[in-house]
Design an enzyme around this catalytic site. Structure first.
Site, short mmCIF file in Angstrom:
data_model
loop_
_atom_site.label_atom_id
_atom_site.label_comp_id
_atom_site.label_asym_id
_atom_site.label_seq_id
_atom_site.Cartn_x
_atom_site.Cartn_y
_atom_site.Cartn_z
N GLY A 12 3.86 62.21 21.35
CA GLY A 12 3.83 61.50 20.07
C GLY A 12 4.84 60.38 20.10
CG LEU B 105 4.16 58.37 24.29
CD1 LEU B 105 3.10 57.51 23.59
CD2 LEU B 105 4.04 58.20 25.80
CG HIS C 84 -0.02 26.95 23.16
ND1 HIS C 84 -0.72 28.06 23.60
CD2 HIS C 84 0.15 26.15 24.24
CE1 HIS C 84 -0.98 27.91 24.90
NE2 HIS C 84 -0.45 26.76 25.31
#
Length: 482
Positions: free
Chosen positions: A180, A184, A447
């Site tokens: 969980g 993790l 970007h």
């Protein structure tokens, strides 16, 4: 015996309890806070802060290990486990100290030490030394780790997640049960700090994810780093002279045996309500004995009693505990004039790499809500070929967004993605603002940034809503490398 009469009693001094105390006090009421353990919140002592300190050390080690992929070759690579844990504990203690300083500012007459139990609906006994009568009450007793009773035979070689942050050094090997959120995070961090990790789960679930595509992507990534079986078939687990022997069947059904230094149980947390004597009150409880409460007022079936934080068994997260504490404390302070509080959009983050996050309604919830009849659309973006993610060599993960057919209303998201903590915040704000996918696509995207992956998923989702063109592979307008 001491007798106290109060307007409001708060049981527990964690995140929810402190928020409830301060909010109730704002109504100029006499408020008493009871604490049966050590002061200091779960987050500061054994939760979000020390775990992130361990993860930060692991991330640092991982960056050094990955440096050669950029043509950067560091010198001698060594992980000093004692130094790692020394910093974790030192910084943890600093965070706890800040919480304790806040608690010290509360007047002494407003604090009672000891374990509380209900005598009747308005009366509490604290140990055997203080009897308190109150007009309204808030239960904010927190939670604790839980595991199968049979595992107690492992003695000190069985650890819960709370114990990890008391280690003086790192073990050589561990078996982590429960992939969980906590399991993790700890498992990957320990692996990256040089600990041999085996991770076992039941039922195939992973970190609260419900979207099968995201879960498969995340599971494949973690399994590529360390042993992970999210639906393990574990047999014998026995303490031996120099560790714990564990027998299990591997993915091909072949029996294996491993020996580890420690077993870490990350198999969930249990609300601390069993010692309160709630059964005497006639209060509506769930099948685990936890009070049922209204999600917006935090009011139980007994109108003057409220429940908040981990004790409510709703969303065991710090920001949720704080919000629930404020709502419960406000209503306890203004009782019987009850108000519905603002509940934020769901936002949950797992600090693995890639990070995992859930926003708003998840895949399984939407399947139940809409009956799987095509009434919601899904848009997705992979980060394997996403521009910015490739630049920084973090190109793993999958983002899935959900929206309502017809209205185009953004419903939620699940993801395993680089910088998911930041992506999730943007999406949570959009969800709480009740934005449509079209409105979200009007927002600016720079970007190259990882956030462009959100735009890709939104465009895919918009196409699924029949409100825009289908995605074109490598389309410049779609954002090359999005």
């Amino acid at each position: 015996m001491k007798h106290i009469t109060a307007d409001v009693v708060i049981i527990g001094s964690g995140t929810a309890g402190l928020a409830a105390y301060r909010t109730a006090r704002a109504h100029h009421k006499k408020v008493v806070m009871i604490e049966g353990g050590r002061y200091g919140t779960t987050c500061a002592r054994v939760g979000c802060m020390p775990s992130k300190l361990l993860i930060a050390a692991a991330d640092s080690a991982h960056r050094v290990a990955e440096a050669p992929a950029f043509g950067v070759h560091p010198g001698e690579f060594r992980i000093d486990g004692r130094q790692v844990m020394s910093r974790v504990k030192a910084e943890r203690d600093r965070f706890v100290g800040l919480v304790l300083a806040s608690i010290d500012s509360i007047p002494a007459q407003d604090k009672v030490a000891g374990h509380a139990r209900f005598v009747d609906q308005h009366t509490l006994m604290v140990d055997e030394h203080t009897r308190i009568t109150a007009t309204s009450l808030v239960i904010a007793t927190g939670s604790r780790p839980t595991f199968p009773d049979a595992w107690r035979e492992l003695g000190t070689l069985l650890q819960v997640s709370d114990d990890v942050f008391e280690w003086d050094r790192l073990p050589r090997s561990v078996a982590v049960f429960g992939p969980g959120v906590i399991g993790l995070e700890l498992g990957q961090a320990l692996h990256r700090l040089g600990v041999k990790v085996w991770m076992f789960g039941v039922g195939g679930q992973l970190a609260g994810l419900t979207d099968p595509v995201v879960m498969a992507c995340a599971g494949k990534g973690f399994a590529g780093e360390f042993f992970l079986d999210a639906d393990a078939r574990v047999g014998r687990m026995e303490r031996v002279a120099d560790g714990v022997d564990i027998d299990f069947l591997d993915a091909e059904g072949v029996s294996e045996r491993i020996r580890v230094d420690l077993v870490i149980a990350a198999t969930g947390r249990l609300p601390n309500v069993e010692r309160l004597g709630l059964e005497r009150l006639g209060m509506a409880l769930d099948d685990k004995g936890v009070p049922l409460a209204d999600a917006y007022t935090l009011q139980t079936s007994l109108p003057h009693i409220f429940v908040a934080g981990d004790a409510s068994n709703q969303l065991p997260l710090l920001h949720e505990a704080n919000a629930q504490g404020r709502i419960a404390g406000d209503n306890a302070g203004r009782f019987p004039d009850i108000r519905a509080g603002l509940r934020h959009s769901r936002l949950a983050v797992v600090f693995t790499d890639p990070q995992i996050a859930m926003v708003g309604a998840g895949y399984r919830e939407l399947e139940r809500r809409y009956g799987g009849g095509g009434f919601f659309a899904i848009g997705q973006a992979s980060f394997e070929d996403q521009g910015r993610s490739r630049v920084v060599l973090r190109n793993r993960g999958m983002l899935r967004l959900y929206a309502e057919q017809g209205s185009g209303l953004f419903l939620g998201a699940e993801m395993s993605a680089p910088e998911a903590e930041h992506l999730a915040h943007l999406l949570a704000w959009a969800h709480q603002s009740r934005m449509t996918v079209a409105q979200m696509l009007e927002m600016p995207f720079y970007h190259p940034v990882i956030e462009e992956g959100v735009r890709t998923a939104l465009r895919d989702l918009n196409a699924g809503l029949h409100r825009g063109p289908a995605m074109v592979d490598r389309c410049m307008e779609c954002g090359v490398g999005d």
